[in-house]
Design a protein around this motif. Structure first.
Motif, PDB file in Angstrom:
ATOM      1  N   GLU A  78       6.614  -9.644  -4.741  1.00 55.85           N
ATOM      2  CA  GLU A  78       7.400 -10.848  -5.012  1.00 55.85           C
ATOM      3  C   GLU A  78       7.178 -11.392  -6.417  1.00 55.85           C
ATOM      4  N   LYS A  79       5.972 -11.198  -6.947  1.00 58.66           N
ATOM      5  CA  LYS A  79       5.609 -11.775  -8.230  1.00 58.66           C
ATOM      6  C   LYS A  79       4.835 -10.755  -9.063  1.00 58.66           C
ATOM      7  N   PRO A  80       4.962 -10.834 -10.402  1.00 59.47           N
ATOM      8  CA  PRO A  80       4.081 -10.005 -11.235  1.00 59.47           C
ATOM      9  C   PRO A  80       2.638 -10.463 -11.050  1.00 59.47           C
ATOM     10  N   GLY A  81       1.706  -9.547 -11.258  1.00 61.66           N
ATOM     11  CA  GLY A  81       0.320  -9.932 -11.085  1.00 61.66           C
ATOM     12  C   GLY A  81      -0.611  -8.755 -11.203  1.00 61.66           C
ATOM     13  N   SER A  82      -1.869  -8.990 -10.875  1.00 63.19           N
ATOM     14  CA  SER A  82      -2.877  -7.944 -11.024  1.00 63.19           C
ATOM     15  C   SER A  82      -3.990  -8.128 -10.000  1.00 63.19           C
ATOM     16  N   TYR A  83      -4.472  -7.008  -9.529  1.00 64.78           N
ATOM     17  CA  TYR A  83      -5.529  -6.934  -8.527  1.00 64.78           C
ATOM     18  C   TYR A  83      -6.693  -6.170  -9.135  1.00 64.78           C
ATOM     19  N   VAL A  84      -7.883  -6.755  -9.144  1.00 67.59           N
ATOM     20  CA  VAL A  84      -9.039  -6.138  -9.786  1.00 67.59           C
ATOM     21  C   VAL A  84     -10.135  -5.910  -8.765  1.00 67.59           C
ATOM     22  N   THR A 129      -2.087  -7.538 -16.007  1.00 67.10           N
ATOM     23  CA  THR A 129      -3.304  -6.732 -15.972  1.00 67.10           C
ATOM     24  C   THR A 129      -4.073  -6.848 -17.274  1.00 67.10           C
ATOM     25  N   GLU A 130      -3.355  -6.914 -18.382  1.00 67.61           N
ATOM     26  CA  GLU A 130      -4.024  -7.116 -19.664  1.00 67.61           C
ATOM     27  C   GLU A 130      -4.730  -8.471 -19.690  1.00 67.61           C
ATOM     28  N   LEU A 131      -4.079  -9.492 -19.149  1.00 69.14           N
ATOM     29  CA  LEU A 131      -4.705 -10.808 -19.068  1.00 69.14           C
ATOM     30  C   LEU A 131      -5.955 -10.758 -18.193  1.00 69.14           C
ATOM     31  N   ALA A 132      -5.863 -10.109 -17.037  1.00 68.92           N
ATOM     32  CA  ALA A 132      -7.013 -10.004 -16.142  1.00 68.92           C
ATOM     33  C   ALA A 132      -8.164  -9.273 -16.820  1.00 68.92           C
ATOM     34  N   ALA A 133      -7.843  -8.205 -17.540  1.00 70.39           N
ATOM     35  CA  ALA A 133      -8.885  -7.439 -18.227  1.00 70.39           C
ATOM     36  C   ALA A 133      -9.553  -8.283 -19.311  1.00 70.39           C
ATOM     37  N   ARG A 134      -8.775  -9.048 -20.051  1.00 73.84           N
ATOM     38  CA  ARG A 134      -9.353  -9.897 -21.098  1.00 73.84           C
ATOM     39  C   ARG A 134     -10.222 -10.995 -20.500  1.00 73.84           C
ATOM     40  N   PHE A 191     -16.252  -4.716 -13.818  1.00 73.83           N
ATOM     41  CA  PHE A 191     -14.921  -4.911 -13.254  1.00 73.83           C
ATOM     42  C   PHE A 191     -14.142  -3.616 -13.451  1.00 73.83           C
ATOM     43  N   ALA A 192     -13.168  -3.383 -12.581  1.00 78.56           N
ATOM     44  CA  ALA A 192     -12.289  -2.230 -12.722  1.00 78.56           C
ATOM     45  C   ALA A 192     -10.858  -2.673 -12.482  1.00 78.56           C
ATOM     46  N   VAL A 193      -9.947  -2.194 -13.330  1.00 78.94           N
ATOM     47  CA  VAL A 193      -8.548  -2.585 -13.221  1.00 78.94           C
ATOM     48  C   VAL A 193      -7.697  -1.531 -13.905  1.00 78.94           C
ATOM     49  N   ARG A 194      -6.468  -1.417 -13.488  1.00 77.12           N
ATOM     50  CA  ARG A 194      -5.546  -0.473 -14.112  1.00 77.12           C
ATOM     51  C   ARG A 194      -4.117  -0.994 -13.988  1.00 77.12           C
ATOM     52  N   VAL A 195      -3.277  -0.603 -14.924  1.00 76.19           N
ATOM     53  CA  VAL A 195      -1.851  -0.898 -14.855  1.00 76.19           C
ATOM     54  C   VAL A 195      -1.192   0.088 -13.899  1.00 76.19           C
ATOM     55  N   GLY A 196      -0.215  -0.378 -13.146  1.00 78.08           N
ATOM     56  CA  GLY A 196       0.502   0.496 -12.226  1.00 78.08           C
ATOM     57  C   GLY A 196      -0.182   0.558 -10.871  1.00 78.08           C
ATOM     58  N   PRO A 197      -0.070   1.702 -10.178  1.00 80.02           N
ATOM     59  CA  PRO A 197      -0.638   1.801  -8.833  1.00 80.02           C
ATOM     60  C   PRO A 197      -2.153   1.615  -8.846  1.00 80.02           C
ATOM     61  N   MET A 198      -2.627   0.653  -8.068  1.00 81.94           N
ATOM     62  CA  MET A 198      -4.062   0.402  -7.910  1.00 81.94           C
ATOM     63  C   MET A 198      -4.542   0.911  -6.550  1.00 81.94           C
ATOM     64  N   MET A 199      -3.708   0.678  -5.531  1.00 78.21           N
ATOM     65  CA  MET A 199      -4.019   1.153  -4.189  1.00 78.21           C
ATOM     66  C   MET A 199      -2.735   1.642  -3.524  1.00 78.21           C
ATOM     67  N   ALA A 200      -2.900   2.463  -2.514  1.00 80.62           N
ATOM     68  CA  ALA A 200      -1.764   3.148  -1.900  1.00 80.62           C
ATOM     69  C   ALA A 200      -1.091   2.288  -0.834  1.00 80.62           C
ATOM     70  N   THR A 259       1.191  -5.168 -12.668  1.00 79.47           N
ATOM     71  CA  THR A 259       2.098  -5.232 -13.816  1.00 79.47           C
ATOM     72  C   THR A 259       1.297  -5.309 -15.119  1.00 79.47           C
ATOM     73  N   ALA A 260       1.927  -4.858 -16.199  1.00 71.43           N
ATOM     74  CA  ALA A 260       1.194  -4.612 -17.446  1.00 71.43           C
ATOM     75  C   ALA A 260       0.638  -5.890 -18.077  1.00 71.43           C
TER      76      ALA A 260
END
Length: 389
Positions: A340-346, A305-310, A172-181, A301-302
């Motif tokens: 609209e909402k905090p979240g994470s894309y992996v 993203t931490e939740l997604a990584a865990r 899996f790959a994920v990062r906080v902040g900009p993931m895609m443009a 969002t931080a």
């Protein structure tokens, strides 16, 4: 890997679902068969089904326990206008349409998680399974949001996932902040004056003007954008004329611009507009720029993203979750939901090495070995986000 046994036991069934979707690809806002299948399966799992957002969108709602906290999980359903060149048994049966981006796999992974969670109910709260149409080019995610997705289905956070060729299965790959443009699209129309090719002085040549615009546009990134701010301006189409000895009246150009901040988007649009109108005016022509901001940057969002990584690490191990990758200049309309909402894309690995190819390639196919991994990830994410007390 610590996959969920109940999901692994259904691997053959899930693979059959995915291959059926692959054989019957449907493009933006035409995903009628796909939506019917999704809705039917969700209902068979005992999940409440809602239809109609963004024409073919489907949302399944599942509640367990007494909690009222809610999260959203999103999968895209649409295919590409692309002629498939594969020869396997589940290749596209629709001419000129192909699941060349893996949305058939994304839909299947979320269905697999929905099936497991509906049976296990090892969470306390509400899950909204969001099956979105028209990710490719037409921003179906924005349409769902505009039509009230989060008003009708309140979520405290929202999560997305996309397969990524080049990353091994089990990564899996994920990062906080900009993931895609961001993805801005533009069209330029130049109106000059036609003339015989032997007498260019009697006309106003839109081809030559267009060529100057192409070159000048490259200076936006090279000389106007801060070198520490990633940006792309690509002119990808140039159409003019019908024969070899006639200077045409008009030329049209089109392309895309990418960035990670609204400020850079503003700069690119402003400078491109100055270039287009200024160069045309210099030569006595008229030019128009139609500049459209299709997708904003995908910003993770931080905390989410931490939740997604865990959650990913609980399935594949910490060493197989890549946290320091560079952001991509590609774009994703899940960004509209993240606005609209905090979240994470992996990203989930779709395989690397010889034989694997990038998305949007006529030889691409989603790797079925990723299905149980992705479905297990979605399930663990729910269980960790909405834990049973």
């Amino acid at each position: 890997m610590q996959l969920i046994d109940e999901i692994v036991a259904r691997k053959a069934e899930l693979t059959a679902w995915r291959r059926d979707l692959h054989a019957h690809p449907e493009t933006a806002f035409e995903e009628h068969r796909t939506a019917d299948i999704v809705a039917e399966k969700l209902k068979s799992f005992g999940i409440e089904v809602h239809r109609g957002l963004a024409k073919t969108g489907v949302v399944g709602t599942l509640k367990a326990g007494s909690g009222n906290r809610a999260i959203g999980l999103r999968a895209d359903m649409d295919a590409l206008d692309l002629h498939e060149l594969n020869s396997f048994a589940h290749k596209s049966t629709y001419h000129g349409k192909m699941h060349g981006c893996g949305h058939d796999g994304h839909t299947t992974m979320l269905l697999g998680a929905a099936q497991y969670l509906a049976q296990s109910r090892k969470f306390d709260g509400i899950v909204h399974f969001i099956f979105q149409p028209a990710e490719e080019n037409l921003a179906g995610g924005k349409v769902m949001v505009d039509e009230g997705l989060f008003r009708l289905f309140p979520c405290e956070s929202v999560f997305g996932m996309h397969n990524m060729p080049g990353y091994d299965i089990g990564k899996f790959a994920v990062r906080v902040g900009p993931m895609m443009a961001s993805a801005d699209m533009f069209w330029i129309k130049i109106r000059g004056k036609g003339a015989h090719g032997a007498y260019p002085h009697q006309g106003i040549d839109p081809v030559a003007i267009g060529a100057e615009i192409v070159l000048a546009a490259q200076h936006i990134v090279g000389r106007n954008v801060d070198p520490l701010q990633p940006a792309v301006v690509s002119i990808c189409q140039f159409n003019a004329g019908h024969t070899t000895n006639v200077i045409p009246e008009e030329a049209t150009l089109s392309g895309t611009a990418r960035a990670f901040s609204p400020q850079v988007q503003d700069l690119i649009e402003s400078r491109l507009r100055q270039i287009v109108t200024g160069i045309a005016a210099t030569h006595g022509a008229v030019a128009e720029l139609d500049y459209q901001r299709r997708y904003p940057p995908t910003i993770n969002t931080a905390d989410e993203t931490e939740l997604a990584a865990r959650a990913a690490a609980s399935i594949v191990g910490q060493d197989n979750v890549l946290r320091n990758l560079a952001p991509s200049m590609g774009a994703e309309d899940f960004a509209w939901m993240l606005r609209e909402k905090p979240g994470s894309y992996v990203w989930i690995g779709n395989g690397a090495g010889e034989g694997s190819c990038m998305i949007h390639n006529p030889h691409y196919d989603f790797n079925d070995e990723a299905i149980t991994i992705g479905a297990s990830y979605w399930s663990r994410l729910v269980e960790m986000a909405l834990p049973v007390a």
